[in-house]
Design a protein around this motif. Structure first.
Motif, mmCIF file in Angstrom:
data_model
loop_
_atom_site.group_PDB
_atom_site.id
_atom_site.type_symbol
_atom_site.label_atom_id
_atom_site.label_comp_id
_atom_site.label_asym_id
_atom_site.label_seq_id
_atom_site.Cartn_x
_atom_site.Cartn_y
_atom_site.Cartn_z
ATOM 1 N N SER A 125 7.790 2.863 -1.294
ATOM 2 C CA SER A 125 8.038 4.149 -1.977
ATOM 3 C C SER A 125 6.727 4.831 -2.328
ATOM 4 O O SER A 125 6.572 6.055 -2.128
ATOM 5 N N ILE A 126 5.764 4.058 -2.849
ATOM 6 C CA ILE A 126 4.456 4.637 -3.183
ATOM 7 C C ILE A 126 3.744 5.132 -1.934
ATOM 8 O O ILE A 126 3.103 6.192 -1.934
ATOM 9 N N SER A 127 3.855 4.378 -0.846
ATOM 10 C CA SER A 127 3.203 4.778 0.403
ATOM 11 C C SER A 127 3.724 6.128 0.883
ATOM 12 O O SER A 127 2.938 7.036 1.209
ATOM 13 N N PHE A 128 5.038 6.287 0.935
ATOM 14 C CA PHE A 128 5.603 7.559 1.395
ATOM 15 C C PHE A 128 5.342 8.676 0.391
ATOM 16 O O PHE A 128 5.182 9.839 0.796
ATOM 17 N N MET A 129 5.277 8.357 -0.904
ATOM 18 C CA MET A 129 4.990 9.376 -1.914
ATOM 19 C C MET A 129 3.582 9.929 -1.733
ATOM 20 O O MET A 129 3.354 11.146 -1.839
ATOM 21 N N ILE A 130 2.621 9.053 -1.433
ATOM 22 C CA ILE A 130 1.240 9.515 -1.240
ATOM 23 C C ILE A 130 1.150 10.421 -0.020
ATOM 24 O O ILE A 130 0.510 11.482 -0.057
ATOM 25 N N LEU A 131 1.795 10.037 1.065
ATOM 26 C CA LEU A 131 1.775 10.875 2.268
ATOM 27 C C LEU A 131 2.445 12.220 2.022
ATOM 28 O O LEU A 131 2.018 13.255 2.555
ATOM 29 N N TRP A 132 3.503 12.212 1.198
ATOM 30 C CA TRP A 132 4.214 13.453 0.924
ATOM 31 C C TRP A 132 3.424 14.365 -0.015
ATOM 32 O O TRP A 132 3.390 15.582 0.163
ATOM 33 N N LYS A 133 2.745 13.754 -1.024
ATOM 34 C CA LYS A 133 1.994 14.547 -2.002
ATOM 35 C C LYS A 133 0.696 15.084 -1.416
ATOM 36 O O LYS A 133 0.334 16.238 -1.632
ATOM 37 N N ILE A 134 -0.060 14.216 -0.701
ATOM 38 C CA ILE A 134 -1.386 14.615 -0.193
ATOM 39 C C ILE A 134 -1.460 14.265 1.285
ATOM 40 O O ILE A 134 -2.029 13.234 1.673
ATOM 41 N N SER A 144 -2.252 5.085 1.550
ATOM 42 C CA SER A 144 -0.850 4.956 1.933
ATOM 43 C C SER A 144 -0.663 3.786 2.892
ATOM 44 O O SER A 144 0.324 3.034 2.804
ATOM 45 N N LEU A 145 -1.634 3.597 3.811
ATOM 46 C CA LEU A 145 -1.578 2.467 4.738
ATOM 47 C C LEU A 145 -1.689 1.135 3.999
ATOM 48 O O LEU A 145 -1.015 0.154 4.367
ATOM 49 N N VAL A 146 -2.526 1.094 2.962
ATOM 50 C CA VAL A 146 -2.652 -0.131 2.161
ATOM 51 C C VAL A 146 -1.308 -0.496 1.543
ATOM 52 O O VAL A 146 -0.854 -1.655 1.614
ATOM 53 N N PHE A 147 -0.642 0.472 0.927
ATOM 54 C CA PHE A 147 0.668 0.193 0.330
ATOM 55 C C PHE A 147 1.703 -0.166 1.395
ATOM 56 O O PHE A 147 2.580 -1.007 1.175
ATOM 57 N N LEU A 148 1.611 0.469 2.560
ATOM 58 C CA LEU A 148 2.534 0.139 3.649
ATOM 59 C C LEU A 148 2.354 -1.313 4.089
ATOM 60 O O LEU A 148 3.346 -2.041 4.299
ATOM 61 N N MET A 149 1.095 -1.752 4.192
ATOM 62 C CA MET A 149 0.821 -3.130 4.595
ATOM 63 C C MET A 149 1.321 -4.125 3.552
ATOM 64 O O MET A 149 1.921 -5.148 3.889
ATOM 65 N N ILE A 150 1.081 -3.809 2.268
ATOM 66 C CA ILE A 150 1.573 -4.712 1.216
ATOM 67 C C ILE A 150 3.095 -4.747 1.221
ATOM 68 O O ILE A 150 3.712 -5.814 1.043
ATOM 69 N N GLY A 151 3.721 -3.575 1.433
ATOM 70 C CA GLY A 151 5.183 -3.542 1.491
ATOM 71 C C GLY A 151 5.721 -4.373 2.636
ATOM 72 O O GLY A 151 6.729 -5.087 2.487
#
Length: 775
Positions: A125-134, A144-151
C-alpha cells in the motif's frame, strides 16, 4: 508507454505470485522440521522452527529420518533442496533401534500466517501510495521499489516456509539486493533534498554481481541435490545483507563528516536517517542475522525483527510525501526516557513469570517476553499523552470541564474593556464551574471600594472584611489578584453548594484564572486611569492655535462616549425593557383570568414606572429625538418629563430657534449633553428652588444661559480639588462641559459664590457656510 507496460506487467506478476503463494500456503501445512546430513549421508533432525509442535509430533532432535511419505528422504525434493520436511503426509524416524511412523497431517492442523499478510498489505500500500503521490521523483520511485521488495518478501514467507522454490529464490534475491537499492535511494534522496552529490558509478558493478547470483539460484528449479549449495548460499545472503547494512552506515558517515558544518536542514536529514537506520536494522542484525552467522540459529525469528526494517523507509516516505522534517531530538529523547521507565515494570513482570513458571520458563522465552513487554509498555507510554488527550473527558471529567471553562474565560477576557463587564462574562462562569453560592471581584482603593457580585453574596459584608483586612474567613474564600500602592483587587467565592472544600484541581484552576485576571484587571485599571487623564487633558487644552494639534483628542473622546452610550441604550432596550413588557403581558392575562387582581394591578403599575424610568435612561444615553423633532423640542420634552419629579421650578426660553435647528447634528448633540450635565448638577448638588435656561442665537453666535438660586460653589476651590474625578468614580462634571465647549471653539464663563447660586454663560460660534469653525 514503456512505463505503462511496466506497471501492467508488474501488476499481473504480483497477482499471479499472490495466487500461487496462497495456493501453496493453504494446500500444505507448515511443520518447521529442520534437517542436517551427516558424513554417512544420513538425515537427522537438527531443530524445530515451531517448538510447540515438537511435543505434539513426538519427535526429538537427533532422530534419524528413515522415510518421508514411504520413500527414501534423498528422493524427496524438499529434503534434498532445503534440508527440511514440508509438503509431506508422514515421516518415519529411527530412535534407539526402533522405527516410529508419524502421521503429520493428522497431528498438525493447517494455519495461515496473518503476520506476513499484514506486513505485505502495509508495504504494498505504501509503495503504490508513493508512486501515486510523487510519480516524477527518481528517489520516490526507488523508495517505492524498496517497499515493493519488502512487501514481496512478506508475501514469500508463508510459501517459503513450506518449501516452495519460487518463494525461496525470491526471498534470497530480494534480501541480498534490498540494502543496495536503499543505498541507491539515499544517494538520490540527498541530491534532491540537499544538493549533495555522491558517487553512483559503482552501482552498475554491484548490480552485475547481484544478477550473477540470481542466475546461479536457478539451480533450485532443477531436480539436482542442492543441499550443500543451499547451506553456503544461505550464509552468503545473510553476509550480503550485513555488507549492505555496513555500506549504508559508511555512506551516512561520509555524508555526516563531509557536510556536518553545512546548513541545519542537511544536519536534520542526516540525524533522521541515522535514527531511522538504527531503529529499523539493529533488531534484525543483532537478534537474527549475526546469531545465524556465529551460532547457526537466530535469537529472534527474522519474521518478527523484519517488521522493524519497515520503519526506515517509512520515515523517508514521511519526508517525501509531506516535504517536512520532525525534530529528531525530541523524538529520540522521548523514546529513550519511555524505554528506561518501561524497563522497571518489564523486569518485575518477567521476574514474576520466572518465579511462577520456573520449570517451564527458559532463558530464551524470558528474553523474548522481556523484549515484548518492554516494547509494549514503551509504546503505550509514548502514545499515552495522545490517548489521554482524546479520552480526557472520560478519564478525568472534572479536569476536562475545568479546562473547557478556563479556555472560555481566557477567550472572553480578551473582549473585556470595563470593570462592569466582568460580571456577566467572567463571574458567572466561575460561580457555575466551582458550583459555589456566589462570587465577587473587588477593587479596593485608598478611600473607596468598588464591587461586582454574582449569586447569593452579601457584598457589604465582603467589603467590611476587606476594610478590616480579614482575608482568611470560613464563610468566604478570598484570593488576592493584584495588590499595590494605588489599589488592591480580590476574587471572593462563597462556600460550595455541596458544602465541601475546593479540590486540588479546582484550586489549581483558580490560580490560573487569577493569573489571567491579574493581567486583565491591570489593563482595565490602566484604561480607566488613562481615560480619566485624557479627559482632564482635553479640558485643559486652550482654544488657540497652539492647541490645534491635539484638538482631535477631544473629538475622539466624545465619539467614544457616544458610541458607548448608544451601545448601553440598545442593550437596555433589547433586553431589560423587553423582559418588562413580557412580564406585563403575563400579568394582564392573570387579570383576565380573575386572579388576585389588586396585587397584579399594583405589580403592573410598578412595572410601568420601571419601564418609564428605563425609557428615560435610554433617552438620556441616546437622544434619538434630536433627529426627529430637533434640539429645542428635545430639551423641552426632557424638561416636561421632569415636571413633578424635581424640587425646583424650571423656566426655559428660546430665541432664534430656526438658526439653532439649522446647526450641524454634532453641535446639537454637544449642546444637549451640556444641557443634561447642567440639569444633573441642578438635581444633585444645587438645592435650588428655581432654575432658568435660555437658548438664543445672536449674530454669528449661539448662547446658552443658565442660572439657579442654589447653594453655589467656590470656583477656586473647585479648580484645586484633584479628587473631583477618581478612578473609582469617573464623573466629569464641570470639566466635561468645559471640554465640550472648547471642542466647539466656544467660551464658558462661570459666576458663582458659595451660597449665592450659579450663573453660567456659554458662547458657541455658529459655523459659516464656507466651512466649520470647529474641528
Amino acid at each position: 508507454m514503456n512505463h505503462k507496460l511496466y506497471k501492467i506487467l508488474l501488476t499481473f506478476s504480483l497477482i499471479g505470485m499472490q495466487i500461487w503463494f496462497l495456493y501453496v500456503t493453504f494446500q500444505h501445512t507448515f511443520f518447521g522440521i529442520q534437517l542436517q546430513r551427516n558424513e554417512q549421508k544420513e538425515w537427522r533432525i537438527k531443530s524445530f522452527q515451531n517448538e510447540a509442535l515438537r511435543s505434539d509430533l513426538g519427535l526429538q532432535i537427533g532422530d534419524r529420518i528413515v522415510y518421508v511419505d514411504g520413500k527414501d528422504p534423498n528422493e524427496n525434493k524438499i529434503v534434498r533442496k532445503w534440508a527440511t520436511i514440508e509438503q509431506a503426509d508422514s515421516v518415519t524416524v529411527a530412535r534407539n533401534g526402533q522405527e516410529l511412523v508419524i502421521r503429520l497431517n493428522e497431528i498438525v492442523q493447517p494455519a495461515f500466517d496473518y503476520i506476513s499478510l499484514f506486513g505485505e498489505i502495509i508495504c504494498l500500500s505504501i509503495s503504490f501510495m508513493i508512486l501515486w503521490k510523487i510519480p516524477h521523483s527518481k528517489s520516490a520511485r526507488l523508495l517505492s521499489l524498496v517497499f515493493l521488495m519488502i512487501g514481496i518478501i512478506f508475501m514469500c514467507i508463508p510459501p517459503s516456509a513450506r518449501g516452495d522454490s519460487l518463494a525461496k529464490v525470491l526471498i534470497s534475491d530480494l534480501v541480498m539486493i534490498l540494502p543496495l537499492v536503499f543505498v541507491h535511494f539515499l544517494t538520490l534522496f540527498f541530491k534532491e533534498k540537499s544538493g549533495i552529490s555522491l558517487p553512483i558509478t559503482y552501482f552498475r558493478y554491484v548490480y552485475s554481481v547481484m544478477l550473477l547470483t540470481f542466475i546461479g539460484r536457478c539451480i533450485y528449479f532443477t531436480p539436482l541435490d542442492t543441499y550443500e549449495f543451499y547451506i553456503v548460499d544461505y550464509r552468503c545472503v545473510v553476509l550480503f545483507f550485513l555488507c549492505g547494512f555496513v555500506l549504508n552506515i559508511g555512506m551516512l558517515c561520509y555524508v555526516f563528516l563531509k557536510y556536518r558544518s553545512e546548513n541545519s536542514s542537511i544536519q536534520a536529514i542526516i540525524k533522521l536517517v541515522w535514527f531511522a537506520l538504527f531503529i529499523s536494522t539493529v533488531p534484525l542484525a543483532l537478534l537474527s542475522f549475526f546469531p545465524i552467522l556465529f551460532r547457526g540459529a537466530p535469537i529472534v525469528k527474522s519474521l518478527y525483527t523484519g517488521y522493524f526494517v519497515v520503519l526506515f523507509p517509512l520515515s523517508f516516505t514521511y519526508m517525501i510525501v509531506t516535504k517536512q522534517l520532525f525534530d529528531i531530538h525530541i523524538l529520540l529523547r522521548r523514546l529513550i526516557y519511555t524505554t528506561l521507565i518501561s524497563m522497571v515494570p518489564s523486569t518485575i513482570i518477567v521476574l514474576m513469570i520466572a518465579l511462577i513458571f520456573s520449570k517451564q520458563a527458559s532463558i530464551e522465552n524470558l528474553s523474548l517476553s522481556f523484549l515484548f513487554i518492554l516494547t509494549t509498555i514503551s509504546i503505550l507510554l509514548y502514545v499515552l499523552e495522545y490517548f489521554v488527550t482524546k479520552l480526557d473527558y472520560i478519564m478525568f471529567p472534572k479536569k476536562f470541564y475545568l479546562q473547557l471553562a478556563l479556555k472560555k474565560i481566557a477567550r472572553n477576557l480578551r473582549t473585556i474593556t470595563s470593570f462592569r463587564e466582568l460580571k456577566d462574562i467572567i463571574l458567572v462562569d466561575i460561580v457555575n464551574t466551582l458550583n459555589v453560592y456566589g462570587g465577587a471581584i473587588v477593587f479596593q482603593y485608598p478611600h473607596s471600594i468598588e464591587t461586582i457580585g454574582e449569586g447569593d453574596l452579601n457584598l457589604d459584608e465582603i467589603e467590611q472584611y476587606l476594610r478590616e483586612n480579614r482575608l482568611d474567613d470560613s464563610k468566604y474564600s478570598i484570593f488576592v489578584i493584584n495588590q499595590n500602592e494605588e489599589y488592591a483587587c480580590y476574587l471572593v467565592t462563597a462556600r460550595k453548594k455541596t458544602n465541601t472544600l475546593l479540590s486540588l484541581e479546582e484550586r489549581q484552576w483558580l490560580s490560573l484564572i487569577i493569573s489571567y485576571l491579574a493581567v486583565s484587571l491591570e489593563n482595565i485599571y490602566l484604561i480607566r486611569k488613562l481615560t480619566s487623564k485624557l479627559h482632564e487633558l482635553a479640558s485643559q487644552i486652550p482654544n488657540e492655535e497652539a492647541g490645534q494639534d491635539v484638538v482631535w483628542l477631544r473629538k475622539s473622546l466624545f465619539e467614544l462616549q457616544e458610541q458607548e452610550r448608544y451601545r448601553i441604550a440598545a442593550d437596555l432596550h433589547d433586553t431589560t425593557m423587553q423582559d418588562i413588557l413580557l412580564v406585563r403581558r403575563r400579568l394582564i392575562s392573570f387579570i383576565e383570568n380573575n386572579e388576585d387582581q389588586q396585587q397584579v394591578i399594583q405589580a403592573i403599575k410598578h412595572l410601568d414606572l420601571v419601564n418609564e424610568s428605563l425609557r428615560q435612561s435610554c433617552f438620556e444615553l441616546n437622544p434619538h429625538l434630536l433627529q426627529n423633532i430637533g434640539l429645542v423640542q428635545t430639551i423641552q420634552a426632557t424638561l416636561d418629563l421632569d415636571i413633578g419629579l424635581n424640587e425646583y421650578e424650571t423656566h426655559f426660553q428660546v430665541e432664534g430657534s430656526l438658526i439653532i435647528e439649522s446647526l450641524d447634528m454634532d453641535i446639537k448633540k454637544h449642546i444637549f449633553r451640556i444641557f443634561q450635565e447642567l440639569m444633573h448638577n441642578a438635581k444633585k448638588h444645587s438645592n435650588a428652588s428655581k432654575v432658568m435656561l435660555k437658548l438664543t442665537a445672536i449674530e454669528n453666535f449661539m448662547f446658552l444661559f443658565y442660572k439657579d438660586n442654589g447653594v453655589g460653589l467656590d470656583p477656586h476651590a473647585l479648580a484645586k480639588d484633584k479628587r473631583l474625578r477618581t478612578i473609582a468614580n469617573s464623573g466629569f462634571g464641570l470639566e466635561q462641559m468645559k471640554s465640550r465647549v472648547l471642542h466647539l471653539n466656544g467660551h464658558l464663563e462661570l459666576l458663582s459664590d458659595k451660597g449665592s447660586g450659579v450663573e453660567l454663560t456659554i458662547r458657541i460660534p455658529i459655523p459659516t457656510q464656507e466651512g466649520s469653525t470647529y474641528e
